[in-house]
Design an enzyme around this catalytic site. Structure first.
Site, PDB file in Angstrom:
ATOM      1  CG  ASP A 185      -3.948   5.306  -3.194  1.00 38.08           C
ATOM      2  OD1 ASP A 185      -3.000   4.664  -2.688  1.00 38.08           O
ATOM      3  OD2 ASP A 185      -5.124   5.145  -2.865  1.00 38.08           O
TER       4      ASP A 185
ATOM      5  CG  ASP B 252      -1.824   1.194   1.300  1.00 37.06           C
ATOM      6  OD1 ASP B 252      -2.098   1.780   0.238  1.00 37.06           O
ATOM      7  OD2 ASP B 252      -2.259   1.546   2.410  1.00 37.06           O
TER       8      ASP B 252
END
Length: 485
Positions: free
Chosen positions: A315, A95
Site C-alpha cells: 500500500d 491511492d
C-alpha cells in the site's frame, strides 16, 4: 567594461537562464508530488496518518459500494487531472488502497476551500460542463457497483454513495459521467492530449477528517482492483491495458506513475492473493542481516474469517511499515542486537537513538521473502527514520499499536516502497518491484502498435519553478536593456 563586453557577459547569463527554464518544463502520463516532500514530519503525524488510513481499510468490506471500495483522507502522493468541458484542473490523491475517483462538488458546504499544501482547490460543477451528465441508479455502472439492482431505484433517482470510514469520517454524494483528459504516449518522452469518458463520484457532504484543510486536495483517484476504478474503465474502453506502475521518489517527492505495460526495467512478479480488496501478497519469511527469523508458520497467512489473519498488503498510501505483532518483536530484537551499542529511547511509540556514524555500516539490512522467489531487501537508511541531525528512529511499527483488529496484518508502505519501481499487473493478477532511480525513466509498450516509449519522471512542483524562471527571464531582459542602453 565596454558595451561589447557587457553584452557578451549578459548573453552568457541569459543562455544559462534559458536552459533553466527548459529544464523546468516537463511532460508525462501522470505527474506526482508528495505531500510530505521537503517536510521532516514528526512520527506522531505519520502514525496518525496511517492510523486514519488503516481504520478505513479495516471497514472497507462493509462499505455500501459492493464491499470492494475504500477511501482515505491522506495519501502521500497526488496528481493533477483535467475534467469537463471546458476542462478544469483538480488535484487528487493517487491511492492504490481505494477504487473510485471522486472529487468535491459545487454543492458541498463542508468540503475544504483551502489547502495547507498551497494548492488551488476546485469544486466540480456538473452544470458547468457541457459533457457532464448525472448517472442514474439504473445505469450499468451503478448495477456493477452495487452488484445488482439498486433497491428502491426510480427513473429519476441518481446513483448515490455514502462512505463511512473506520475513524468516523463520512462522505456522501452521487456519481456523474464526464470527460477526463490525460496524456497519451506518442514517442520517447512525448505525449499528446487524449480523453475518455469516465464515471466518478461527486461529493456533496463530508465530516470528520475529510473536511479538514490540513493536507487537503480536491479528491481521490483510486487505483484498486475494482471494475469501477478509472484504470478498469479505461481498459474496458480499449484505451489501455489493465496494468499500471509507480516509482515514488523518496528524496524529491515526485516520480513516475503510468498506466500500461512496463517492459524496461524487467521486474520479477509475485502472485496476488485472490478475492482480496487490497493488493495482498504471500509473504513467506524475514531475515535480518542474512539470518532468518524464527516465526510462527502462519504469521503471514491471509484469511477471510473475523479471526483469520489479514496477510501482507502492498500500500503506497501508508507512510511507515507495519509488521504483524507476532513477527514484530523478533524483528526488533534482531535489529537491536545486531546494531551498535547505543542508548535507545522511546519517542511516540518508536525506538529511537542518537548515532553520528553511517547507519548503513552499523545496522543490518532486512529482507522480506515472497512467493515465486521474489524478495524485498531494505537497507538501514531506508527503514530508519531521521528526526534530527544525528537522531534516528526505527520505522518498522507494531500493527497491534494501531488497534486490536489490525494486529495480525502486515502493511508494506512508502517507507520500503519509495525509490522502487512497483508494477501492478491486474490482467495476470501479479505485482512486482525493483530498486530503481525514480528520477530517471522507464519504457512502456504501446498496446495498439507494439512500439516501446520512454517515460520520464515529473514533479508537479516544477510548474512553479517554470513560472518563476520565466518571471526571472523577463526581469533579466529588462536589466539587460537598461544596462546596455
Amino acid at each position: 567594461m565596454d558595451r561589447k563586453e557587457r553584452v557578451a557577459f549578459l548573453a552568457l547569463g541569459l543562455f544559462f537562464l534559458i536552459l533553466s527554464v527548459r529544464h523546468a518544463d516537463g511532460s508525462g502520463v501522470i505527474r506526482v508530488r508528495s505531500k510530505f516532500a521537503g517536510i521532516r514530519s514528526g512520527i506522531h503525524r505519520l502514525r496518525a496518518h496511517d492510523g486514519r488510513r488503516h481504520g478505513r481499510m479495516l471497514s472497507a468490506v462493509d462499505l455500501p459500494l459492493g464491499g470492494s471500495s475504500s477511501a482515505t483522507v491522506a495519501g502521500l502522493y497526488y496528481t493533477e487531472l483535467w475534467i469537463g468541458s471546458p476542462p478544469k484542473h483538480y488535484f487528487v490523491q493517487v491511492d492504490t488502497g481505494s477504487d473510485q475517483l471522486w472529487v468535491n462538488c459545487i454543492q458541498c458546504r463542508d468540503c475544504p476551500k483551502t489547502s495547507d499544501l498551497g494548492l488551488e482547490l476546485t469544486l466540480y460543477d456538473p452544470s458547468g460542463s457541457s459533457s457532464g451528465s448525472l448517472v442514474s441508479c439504473k445505469d450499468d455502472f451503478c448495477s456493477m457497483l452495487y452488484r445488482g439492482r439498486v433497491s428502491g431505484c426510480t427513473p429519476s433517482a441518481l446513483c448515490q454513495f455514502y462512505l463511512q470510514y473506520g475513524d468516523g469520517s463520512t462522505s456522501r454524494g452521487y456519481f456523474v459521467r464526464d470527460i477526463m483528459q490525460y496524456n497519451q504516449l506518442t514517442g520517447n518522452f512525448k505525449t499528446s492530449p487524449a480523453n475518455a469518458s469516465v464515471v466518478f463520484g461527486c461529493s456533496v457532504h463530508e465530516t470528520g477528517q475529510l473536511d479538514a484543510s490540513s493536507q487537503a486536495v480536491d479528491g481521490i483517484m483510486g487505483f484498486g482492483q475494482s471494475n469501477t476504478s478509472v484504470v478498469s474503465q479505461l481498459a474496458s474502453e480499449g484505451k489501455v491495458k489493465k496494468m499500471f506502475a509507480h516509482c515514488l521518489d523518496g528524496v524529491n517527492g515526485g516520480g513516475i506513475f503510468t498506466i500500461g505495460q512496463v517492459v524496461e526495467p524487467h521486474v520479477k512478479m509475485t502472485p496476488l492473493v485472490a478475492n482480496q480488496s487490497h493488493y495482498n501478497v504471500y509473504m513467506k519469511a524475514i531475515d535480518v542481516g542474512g539470518v532468518m527469523l524464527r516465526l510462527p508458520s502462519d504469521v503471514f497467512d491471509t484469511g477471510h474469517g473475523v479471526e483469520d489473519r489479514l496477510g501482507t498488503i502492498i500500500d503506497s498510501g501508508t507512510t511507515l511499515t507495519y509488521i504483524a505483532e507476532e513477527a514484530f518483536n523478533p524483528l526488533m530484537k534482531a535489529i537491536l542486537s545486531y546494531g551498535p551499542h547505543v542508548k535507545y529511547y522511546t519517542l511516540e511509540g518508536s525506538s529511537c537513538f542518537r548515532y553520528t556514524g553511517s547507519v548503513d555500516d552499523a545496522f543490518p539490512y532486512v529482507t522480506f521473502y515472497f512467493e515465486n522467489s521474489v524478495t524485498l531487501k531494505v537497507l538501514p537508511h531506508e527503514y530508519l527514520y531521521q528526526i534530527g541531525d544525528f537522531d534516528w528512529c526505527i520505522g518498522f511499527q507494531n500493527s497491534g499499536s494501531q488497534n486490536r483488529d489490525s494486529r495480525g496484518w502486515t502493511v508494506l508502505g512508502d517507507l520500503v516502497l519509495a525509490n522502487r519501481l512497483v508494477v501492478y499487473d491486474l490482467e495476470n493478477q501479479a505485482i512486482g518491484w525493483a530498486n530503481y532511480d525514480c528520477s530517471s525513466s522507464i519504457k512502456i509498450k504501446d498496446s495498439r502498435t507494439g512500439a516501446m516509449y520512454s517515460v520520464g519522471a515529473h514533479n508537479i512542483s516544477l510548474a512553479c519553478k517554470l513560472d518563476l524562471s520565466r518571471f526571472s527571464l523577463i526581469i533579466y531582459l529588462i536589466i539587460l536593456l537598461h544596462w546596455i542602453f
